[in-house]
Design a protein around this motif. Structure first.
Motif, PDB file in Angstrom:
ATOM      1  N   UNK A   1       0.864  -1.404  -0.048  1.00 33.62           N
ATOM      2  CA  UNK A   1       0.145  -0.262  -0.257  1.00 33.62           C
ATOM      3  C   UNK A   1       0.719   0.990   0.236  1.00 33.62           C
ATOM      4  N   UNK A   2      -0.097   2.482  -0.229  1.00 28.53           N
ATOM      5  CA  UNK A   2       0.659   4.358  -0.068  1.00 28.53           C
ATOM      6  C   UNK A   2       0.003   4.348   0.814  1.00 28.53           C
ATOM      7  N   UNK A   3       0.981   5.092   2.000  1.00 24.06           N
ATOM      8  CA  UNK A   3       0.870   6.365   2.788  1.00 24.06           C
ATOM      9  C   UNK A   3       0.969   7.347   2.702  1.00 24.06           C
ATOM     10  N   UNK A   4       0.214   8.635   2.133  1.00 21.79           N
ATOM     11  CA  UNK A   4       0.663   9.499   1.559  1.00 21.79           C
ATOM     12  C   UNK A   4       0.317  10.494   2.597  1.00 21.79           C
ATOM     13  N   UNK A   5       1.173  11.561   2.679  1.00 23.48           N
ATOM     14  CA  UNK A   5       0.688  13.244   2.762  1.00 23.48           C
ATOM     15  C   UNK A   5      -0.510  12.757   4.267  1.00 23.48           C
ATOM     16  N   UNK A   6       0.521  11.848   5.003  1.00 28.49           N
ATOM     17  CA  UNK A   6      -0.463  11.985   7.115  1.00 28.49           C
ATOM     18  C   UNK A   6       0.175  13.094   7.756  1.00 28.49           C
ATOM     19  N   UNK A   7      -0.302  12.950   8.336  1.00 27.54           N
ATOM     20  CA  UNK A   7       0.403  14.320   9.669  1.00 27.54           C
ATOM     21  C   UNK A   7      -0.167  13.617  11.050  1.00 27.54           C
ATOM     22  N   UNK A   8       0.446  13.325  11.665  1.00 28.43           N
ATOM     23  CA  UNK A   8       0.189  12.172  13.129  1.00 28.43           C
ATOM     24  C   UNK A   8       0.607  13.404  14.547  1.00 28.43           C
ATOM     25  N   UNK A   9       0.398  13.845  14.817  1.00 30.16           N
ATOM     26  CA  UNK A   9       0.874  14.396  16.004  1.00 30.16           C
ATOM     27  C   UNK A   9       1.579  14.059  17.134  1.00 30.16           C
ATOM     28  N   UNK A  10       0.915  12.572  17.386  1.00 31.72           N
ATOM     29  CA  UNK A  10       1.795  11.538  17.995  1.00 31.72           C
ATOM     30  C   UNK A  10       1.012  10.219  17.026  1.00 31.72           C
ATOM     31  N   UNK A  11       2.467   9.232  17.543  1.00 27.35           N
ATOM     32  CA  UNK A  11       2.265   8.557  16.019  1.00 27.35           C
ATOM     33  C   UNK A  11       3.297   6.922  16.689  1.00 27.35           C
ATOM     34  N   UNK A  12       2.355   5.679  17.145  1.00 28.96           N
ATOM     35  CA  UNK A  12       2.723   4.568  18.084  1.00 28.96           C
ATOM     36  C   UNK A  12       1.770   3.577  17.386  1.00 28.96           C
ATOM     37  N   UNK A  13       3.234   2.850  17.095  1.00 31.86           N
ATOM     38  CA  UNK A  13       3.155   1.360  16.453  1.00 31.86           C
ATOM     39  C   UNK A  13       4.016   0.742  17.272  1.00 31.86           C
ATOM     40  N   UNK A  14       3.489  -0.651  17.389  1.00 32.92           N
ATOM     41  CA  UNK A  14       3.582  -1.708  17.962  1.00 32.92           C
ATOM     42  C   UNK A  14       3.371  -3.385  17.438  1.00 32.92           C
ATOM     43  N   UNK A  15       4.707  -3.989  17.066  1.00 35.58           N
ATOM     44  CA  UNK A  15       3.889  -5.740  16.529  1.00 35.58           C
ATOM     45  C   UNK A  15       3.863  -5.180  15.567  1.00 35.58           C
ATOM     46  N   UNK A  16       4.287  -4.059  14.724  1.00 32.56           N
ATOM     47  CA  UNK A  16       3.165  -4.324  13.391  1.00 32.56           C
ATOM     48  C   UNK A  16       4.446  -4.954  12.149  1.00 32.56           C
ATOM     49  N   UNK A  17       3.607  -5.846  11.804  1.00 32.10           N
ATOM     50  CA  UNK A  17       4.115  -5.984  10.379  1.00 32.10           C
ATOM     51  C   UNK A  17       3.710  -5.139   9.105  1.00 32.10           C
ATOM     52  N   UNK A  18       5.179  -4.433   7.970  1.00 33.67           N
ATOM     53  CA  UNK A  18       4.562  -3.596   6.724  1.00 33.67           C
ATOM     54  C   UNK A  18       5.400  -4.009   6.148  1.00 33.67           C
ATOM     55  N   UNK A  19       5.297  -4.601   4.658  1.00 33.82           N
ATOM     56  CA  UNK A  19       6.085  -5.465   3.913  1.00 33.82           C
ATOM     57  C   UNK A  19       5.210  -4.741   2.558  1.00 33.82           C
ATOM     58  N   UNK A  20       6.006  -4.324   1.430  1.00 37.37           N
ATOM     59  CA  UNK A  20       5.262  -3.322   0.643  1.00 37.37           C
ATOM     60  C   UNK A  20       4.610  -2.099   0.903  1.00 37.37           C
ATOM     61  N   UNK A  21       5.263  -1.687   1.055  1.00 38.99           N
ATOM     62  CA  UNK A  21       4.707  -0.255   1.608  1.00 38.99           C
ATOM     63  C   UNK A  21       5.200   1.075   1.229  1.00 38.99           C
TER      64      UNK A  21
END
Length: 229
Positions: free
Chosen positions: A59-79
């Motif tokens: 996938x594609x994540x574009x023009x994203x704004x996040x004041x707080x960004x928390x990721x845990x145990x996330x699998x990211x493939x072809x992004x």
């Protein structure tokens, strides 16, 4: 899959333009099944983005704004993350494969316990970031990134490439850097030169590394003392 080469390293890029692939627009990266696949997430302006135990696949994540960004145990493939402002991100215990961060602002972030394979940071602001216990199990490239006062602690960056980056007061702490390619960067203001065992540099960078080491050791030159008489 497309590839891009930096020096001796070739990265496999996300194949988002392959024939027959259609990316569906989604309004959230959260999914009850824990999998978001073949997606496009654009234009979000969030107070917080918290994801745990999620898979982001193709996938594609574009023009994203996040004041707080928390990721845990996330699998990211072809992004691809394109022009994202991730604030003071906290990203931990995750695996990233064939992932591109392009024109992203991730200043002051903490990236810890990440497994990286075919990951490209392209023209990103990574100033003041802390990279801790991250492991490169495949190609990892920082290209034209600003890493001012960023820190690497207990990382395995074996074979990684830093291509035309700003490494002003960047700290390389204890870790594995065998085969890390630092050619073409100004190393005169880095910290932790003694940790950079078996890295790859150009001969002209010897003076940079010597300058950085002497600064770190707080050496005083005798002619300076003589001038004080």
């Amino acid at each position: 899959m497309d590839e891009i080469t930096f020096g001796r390293v070739s990265l496999t890029l996300p194949g988002l333009d392959e024939p027959g692939l259609y990316l569906s627009n989604v309004e959230s990266l959260e999914n009850g099944r824990g999998i978001v696949q073949d997606f496009q997430y654009t234009g979000a302006d969030l107070r917080a983005l918290d994801l745990a135990d999620v898979q982001l696949l193709t996938g594609r994540i574009a023009d994203l704004r996040a004041a707080q960004f928390r990721l845990s145990e996330v699998r990211v493939n072809s992004v691809v993350f394109d022009t994202a402002d991730l604030g003071n991100a906290r990203w931990s215990d995750s695996k990233l494969s064939r992932v591109v961060f392009r024109n992203c602002r991730v200043m002051g972030a903490t990236l810890a316990g990440l497994t990286l394979e075919d990951v490209l940071f392209d023209n990103c602001r990574l100033d003041y970031c802390t990279f801790e216990k991250n492991r490169a199990v495949g190609p990892v490239v920082f290209s034209k990134c600003s890493l001012t006062e960023a820190s690497f602690f207990d990382c395995d960056l074996s074979g990684a490439v830093f291509d035309d980056c700003v490494l002003r007061r960047t700290e390389f702490g204890k870790g594995r850097y065998q085969g890390t390619d630092l050619r073409g960067n100004d190393l005169s203001a880095v910290f932790g030169v003694a940790s950079l065992s078996k890295v790859i540099v150009d001969r002209v960078q010897q003076a940079d590394m010597a300058h950085a080491l002497l600064s770190e050791l707080e050496v005083t030159f005798g002619d300076v003392l003589d001038g004080d008489r």
